[in-house]
Scaffold this motif. Structure first.
Motif, PDB file in Angstrom:
ATOM      1  N   LEU A 239       0.821  -1.208   0.000  1.00  0.00           N
ATOM      2  CA  LEU A 239       0.000   0.000   0.000  1.00  0.00           C
ATOM      3  C   LEU A 239       0.856   1.260   0.000  1.00  0.00           C
ATOM      4  CD1 LEU A 239      -2.820  -0.918   2.557  1.00  0.00           C
ATOM      5  CD2 LEU A 239      -2.965  -0.908   0.060  1.00  0.00           C
ATOM      6  N   THR A 240       0.316   2.313  -0.600  1.00  0.00           N
ATOM      7  CA  THR A 240       0.989   3.609  -0.639  1.00  0.00           C
ATOM      8  C   THR A 240       1.419   4.026   0.755  1.00  0.00           C
ATOM      9  OG1 THR A 240      -0.279   4.313  -2.567  1.00  0.00           O
ATOM     10  CG2 THR A 240       0.666   6.050  -1.211  1.00  0.00           C
ATOM     11  N   GLN A 241       2.661   4.514   0.845  1.00  0.00           N
ATOM     12  CA  GLN A 241       3.262   5.027   2.073  1.00  0.00           C
ATOM     13  C   GLN A 241       4.027   3.959   2.838  1.00  0.00           C
ATOM     14  OE1 GLN A 241       0.688   7.893   4.161  1.00  0.00           O
ATOM     15  NE2 GLN A 241       1.696   7.355   6.078  1.00  0.00           N
ATOM     16  N   SER A 242       4.059   2.732   2.355  1.00  0.00           N
ATOM     17  CA  SER A 242       4.781   1.671   3.062  1.00  0.00           C
ATOM     18  C   SER A 242       6.106   1.370   2.370  1.00  0.00           C
ATOM     19  CB  SER A 242       3.924   0.408   3.134  1.00  0.00           C
ATOM     20  OG  SER A 242       3.572  -0.064   1.850  1.00  0.00           O
ATOM     21  N   SER A 243       7.166   1.255   3.165  1.00  0.00           N
ATOM     22  CA  SER A 243       8.511   1.069   2.624  1.00  0.00           C
ATOM     23  C   SER A 243       9.370   0.252   3.580  1.00  0.00           C
ATOM     24  CB  SER A 243       9.188   2.430   2.397  1.00  0.00           C
ATOM     25  OG  SER A 243       8.506   3.197   1.434  1.00  0.00           O
ATOM     26  N   PHE A 244      10.555  -0.107   3.092  1.00  0.00           N
ATOM     27  CA  PHE A 244      11.549  -0.776   3.923  1.00  0.00           C
ATOM     28  C   PHE A 244      12.792   0.097   4.045  1.00  0.00           C
ATOM     29  CE2 PHE A 244       9.735  -5.045   2.486  1.00  0.00           C
ATOM     30  CZ  PHE A 244       9.148  -5.307   3.716  1.00  0.00           C
ATOM     31  N   LEU A 245      13.402   0.062   5.207  1.00  0.00           N
ATOM     32  CA  LEU A 245      14.749   0.591   5.393  1.00  0.00           C
ATOM     33  C   LEU A 245      15.655  -0.609   5.623  1.00  0.00           C
ATOM     34  CD1 LEU A 245      16.874   2.778   5.818  1.00  0.00           C
ATOM     35  CD2 LEU A 245      16.077   3.014   8.189  1.00  0.00           C
ATOM     36  N   LEU A 246      16.575  -0.841   4.683  1.00  0.00           N
ATOM     37  CA  LEU A 246      17.473  -1.991   4.749  1.00  0.00           C
ATOM     38  C   LEU A 246      18.845  -1.564   5.250  1.00  0.00           C
ATOM     39  CD1 LEU A 246      16.663  -3.565   1.254  1.00  0.00           C
ATOM     40  CD2 LEU A 246      15.509  -4.002   3.441  1.00  0.00           C
ATOM     41  N   MET A 247      19.508  -2.449   5.983  1.00  0.00           N
ATOM     42  CA  MET A 247      20.824  -2.153   6.546  1.00  0.00           C
ATOM     43  C   MET A 247      21.788  -3.305   6.353  1.00  0.00           C
ATOM     44  SD  MET A 247      19.317  -0.465   9.977  1.00  0.00           S
ATOM     45  CE  MET A 247      17.751  -1.216   9.546  1.00  0.00           C
ATOM     46  N   GLY A 248      23.031  -2.978   6.083  1.00  0.00           N
ATOM     47  CA  GLY A 248      24.090  -3.968   6.031  1.00  0.00           C
ATOM     48  C   GLY A 248      24.644  -4.224   7.418  1.00  0.00           C
ATOM     49  N   PRO A 249      25.608  -5.134   7.545  1.00  0.00           N
ATOM     50  CA  PRO A 249      26.130  -5.537   8.859  1.00  0.00           C
ATOM     51  C   PRO A 249      26.917  -4.458   9.584  1.00  0.00           C
ATOM     52  CG  PRO A 249      27.365  -6.577   7.071  1.00  0.00           C
ATOM     53  CD  PRO A 249      26.181  -5.911   6.441  1.00  0.00           C
ATOM     54  N   SER A 250      27.390  -3.425   8.880  1.00  0.00           N
ATOM     55  CA  SER A 250      28.210  -2.400   9.526  1.00  0.00           C
ATOM     56  C   SER A 250      27.388  -1.367  10.279  1.00  0.00           C
ATOM     57  CB  SER A 250      29.081  -1.686   8.484  1.00  0.00           C
ATOM     58  OG  SER A 250      28.259  -0.966   7.573  1.00  0.00           O
ATOM     59  N   VAL A 251      26.066  -1.382  10.087  1.00  0.00           N
ATOM     60  CA  VAL A 251      25.204  -0.364  10.691  1.00  0.00           C
ATOM     61  C   VAL A 251      24.674  -0.854  12.038  1.00  0.00           C
ATOM     62  CG1 VAL A 251      23.067   0.972  10.431  1.00  0.00           C
ATOM     63  CG2 VAL A 251      24.532   0.557   8.443  1.00  0.00           C
ATOM     64  N   ASN A 252      24.769  -0.008  13.043  1.00  0.00           N
ATOM     65  CA  ASN A 252      24.218  -0.297  14.368  1.00  0.00           C
ATOM     66  C   ASN A 252      22.700  -0.169  14.292  1.00  0.00           C
ATOM     67  OD1 ASN A 252      23.229  -0.161  17.007  1.00  0.00           O
ATOM     68  ND2 ASN A 252      25.072   0.863  17.792  1.00  0.00           N
ATOM     69  N   ALA A 253      22.008  -1.303  14.191  1.00  0.00           N
ATOM     70  CA  ALA A 253      20.561  -1.288  13.990  1.00  0.00           C
ATOM     71  C   ALA A 253      19.822  -0.680  15.183  1.00  0.00           C
ATOM     72  CB  ALA A 253      20.048  -2.703  13.722  1.00  0.00           C
ATOM     73  N   GLY A 254      20.353  -0.866  16.384  1.00  0.00           N
ATOM     74  CA  GLY A 254      19.713  -0.293  17.561  1.00  0.00           C
ATOM     75  C   GLY A 254      19.725   1.222  17.515  1.00  0.00           C
ATOM     76  N   TYR A 255      20.858   1.797  17.111  1.00  0.00           N
ATOM     77  CA  TYR A 255      20.956   3.255  16.984  1.00  0.00           C
ATOM     78  C   TYR A 255      20.061   3.740  15.841  1.00  0.00           C
ATOM     79  CZ  TYR A 255      22.919   7.886  16.093  1.00  0.00           C
ATOM     80  OH  TYR A 255      23.074   9.238  15.896  1.00  0.00           O
ATOM     81  N   ALA A 256      20.065   3.018  14.713  1.00  0.00           N
ATOM     82  CA  ALA A 256      19.214   3.397  13.584  1.00  0.00           C
ATOM     83  C   ALA A 256      17.744   3.396  13.990  1.00  0.00           C
ATOM     84  CB  ALA A 256      19.447   2.453  12.408  1.00  0.00           C
ATOM     85  N   ARG A 257      17.342   2.431  14.833  1.00  0.00           N
ATOM     86  CA  ARG A 257      15.952   2.381  15.306  1.00  0.00           C
ATOM     87  C   ARG A 257      15.637   3.629  16.143  1.00  0.00           C
ATOM     88  NH1 ARG A 257      11.989  -1.320  13.995  1.00  0.00           N
ATOM     89  NH2 ARG A 257      13.285  -3.088  14.566  1.00  0.00           N
ATOM     90  N   GLN A 258      16.583   4.050  16.971  1.00  0.00           N
ATOM     91  CA  GLN A 258      16.366   5.270  17.756  1.00  0.00           C
ATOM     92  C   GLN A 258      16.175   6.482  16.840  1.00  0.00           C
ATOM     93  OE1 GLN A 258      19.916   5.193  20.301  1.00  0.00           O
ATOM     94  NE2 GLN A 258      18.574   4.841  22.078  1.00  0.00           N
ATOM     95  N   ILE A 259      16.982   6.546  15.801  1.00  0.00           N
ATOM     96  CA  ILE A 259      16.868   7.655  14.845  1.00  0.00           C
ATOM     97  C   ILE A 259      15.510   7.626  14.151  1.00  0.00           C
ATOM     98  CG2 ILE A 259      17.749   8.554  12.646  1.00  0.00           C
ATOM     99  CD1 ILE A 259      19.550   9.247  14.985  1.00  0.00           C
ATOM    100  N   VAL A 260      15.107   6.465  13.652  1.00  0.00           N
ATOM    101  CA  VAL A 260      13.819   6.331  12.968  1.00  0.00           C
ATOM    102  C   VAL A 260      12.674   6.736  13.893  1.00  0.00           C
ATOM    103  CG1 VAL A 260      12.181   4.617  12.061  1.00  0.00           C
ATOM    104  CG2 VAL A 260      14.551   4.624  11.269  1.00  0.00           C
TER     105      VAL A 260
END
Length: 490
Positions: A239-260
């Motif tokens: 549906l319109t407005q739905s997307s994915f944010l993909l990350m490689g292994p070098s990215v701190n996913a926990g920090y990225a979640r805080q940013i999002v």
């Protein structure tokens, strides 16, 4: 079939969010939570319009359905399946559009004062992110195709020059593919960036299909990029407005979640979340066949349009091994100036006279988005309409603008310009001043002017011409775009 392939297929057949919603529907839970329409009973008109099936699962976060801001169960499992399907280390479900995914990438990689290398023909969401975080853009002004008037990809020599001149840059952002289907040499850019300890962020809004189709340009994750924003709703079927944010292994996913979580809603729509879940499953299981069909259909339409005369539906023949390293053949981009009509004029004629809605028309081109939902008879109708438009409305092309992209003159950072003291002037009186707001045609949403850039007579003429031709212009405080905000005293 090997055991790990069997395991992969079985796991990708799951759709955890969808399954949890189906279980939820079976229970007669009395709702004393939000949303206030209470499964549609409180808004019969909305229920009649959308259907009980839809409003019945428009629910709030609760333990059995997990929480998008801090997923621990079904959303977490669905994100793990998405990461597996896309070849990423981690994947986040995004319900604020790909705009929020792009902002999540930039804000994760950069803080105030950090440099980020990027092409200037980015979507406004990228520059919005710079306004928010205060990072400093280092623009790689792309080459343009003189015939088509469109910006191309990032050449390796330009990227290398930007890195040498800005060794302290934190990241490089790449559009791949562009709206027009142009692809950069993503793998080489990644290797170059990583050699200099820089992250690579990819605005892959128009590239969902690259992960599942065959004989298509390389995807961001396959090329080794660190983060990618993927519009599942564009070519992935959600549906319109739905997307994915993909990350490689070098990215701190926990920090990225805080940013999002700084910008994404705390009330994630389960309609959007389930559409991502179901669409991921569909692509993981059937994507190869789906995009084979899409590619075949797009190539057929391209061939037929090129036989009409006057139009140019461009493709892989543009490839030059550098600024056009590859081409996404699913993009049906058509140059219209040779029939004497701007792309926006063809766009308007298709919609107003033939009831055909294409994705966009700009100064020199149109884009018809071809997907698995298209039928042969629909594309035949498009081909027929374009033929008739050429016959009935074609004229001499003298006097038509040709360039879609004008190199900007950057004076200050987007954040400084956006928040600085400003004054409003009639657009004709702004030449030589520094703009403090955006001006763009939408779609595609690439700014003609961004905060911090010098306004020139060439840009003013382009804006006026775009308005006269009927482009949908957005961005400034003055909705009529008769006045622009500029920096006071600059």
């Amino acid at each position: 079939m090997r055991m790990n392939e069997i395991s992969y297929r079985l796991s990708q057949e799951r759709a955890p969010i969808y399954e949890a919603l189906e279980e939820f529907k079976k229970k007669r839970i009395v709702p004393f939570d939000v949303p206030g329409h209470k499964r549609g009973r409180g808004n019969p008109e909305l229920t009649a319009f959308l259907g009980e099936q839809c409003v019945g699962v428009d629910v709030n976060s609760m333990k059995p359905l997990d929480n998008l801001c801090h997923p621990v169960s079904v959303i977490k499992e669905a994100e793990q399946l998405a990461a597996q399907a896309f070849g990423a280390a981690n994947a986040f479900f995004m319900v604020n559009g790909t705009t929020s995914a792009v902002q999540g990438m930039v804000l994760t990689a950069c803080k105030k004062g950090d440099k980020i290398i990027l092409p200037r023909n980015v979507h406004r969401s990228v520059i919005n992110a710079l306004v928010l975080c205060g990072a400093e853009p280092v623009y790689v002004n792309p080459e343009t195709d003189s015939r088509l008037g469109i910006a191309l990809g990032m050449s390796i020599s330009q990227v290398e020059k930007a890195i040498v001149e800005n060794p302290d840059a934190k990241a490089i952002l790449v559009n791949n593919p562009t709206y027009y289907g142009i692809c950069s040499d993503l793998r080489s850019i990644v290797q170059l960036a990583h050699k200099h300890h820089m992250l690579v962020l990819v605005d892959e809004a128009h590239g969902t299909h690259l992960y599942f189709g065959e004989n298509l340009p390389i995807s961001a994750m396959a090329a080794g990029a660190d983060m990618a924003s993927v519009s599942m709703h564009k070519s992935g079927g959600s549906l319109t407005q739905s997307s994915f944010l993909l990350m490689g292994p070098s990215v701190n996913a926990g920090y990225a979640r805080q940013i999002v979580n700084l910008t994404q809603t705390t009330s994630g729509s389960y309609l959007l979340l389930s559409s991502l879940d179901i669409s991921r499953r569909n692509l993981a299981l059937n994507g190869k066949a789906i995009f084979s069909q899409v590619t075949e259909l797009a190539e057929y339409v391209r061939s037929e349009i090129n036989q009409l005369g006057g139009y140019y539906a461009f493709s892989k023949e543009l490839i030059n091994g550098d600024s056009i390293y590859d081409f996404d053949v699913t993009k049906l981009s058509v140059h219209t100036l040779d029939i004497g009509l701007a792309g926006i004029e063809v766009y308007d004629l298709l919609r107003d006279e033939y009831d055909i809605q294409i994705e966009f028309g700009d100064i020199g081109n149109i884009l018809a988005y071809v997907s698995v939902g298209d039928r042969k008879r629909d594309v035949e109708r498009l081909i027929s309409a374009l033929s008739e438009i050429r016959r009935l409305h074609g004229k001499d092309k003298t006097g038509l603008f040709t360039q879609e992209y004008i190199d900007p003159q950057v004076v200050t950072t987007p954040q400084h310009a956006f928040y600085a003291e400003k004054e409003s002037l009639p657009i004709r009186e702004t030449a030589g001043r520094v703009c403090s707001e955006f001006v763009m045609a939408y779609p595609p949403g690439i700014p003609i002017l961004a905060p911090g850039e010098k306004i020139t007579n060439e840009i003013i003429e382009y804006i006026q011409y775009s308005k006269e031709k009927g482009c949908s212009m957005t961005g400034p405080e003055d909705l009529q775009i008769e006045r622009l905000n500029v920096l006071k005293g600059v």
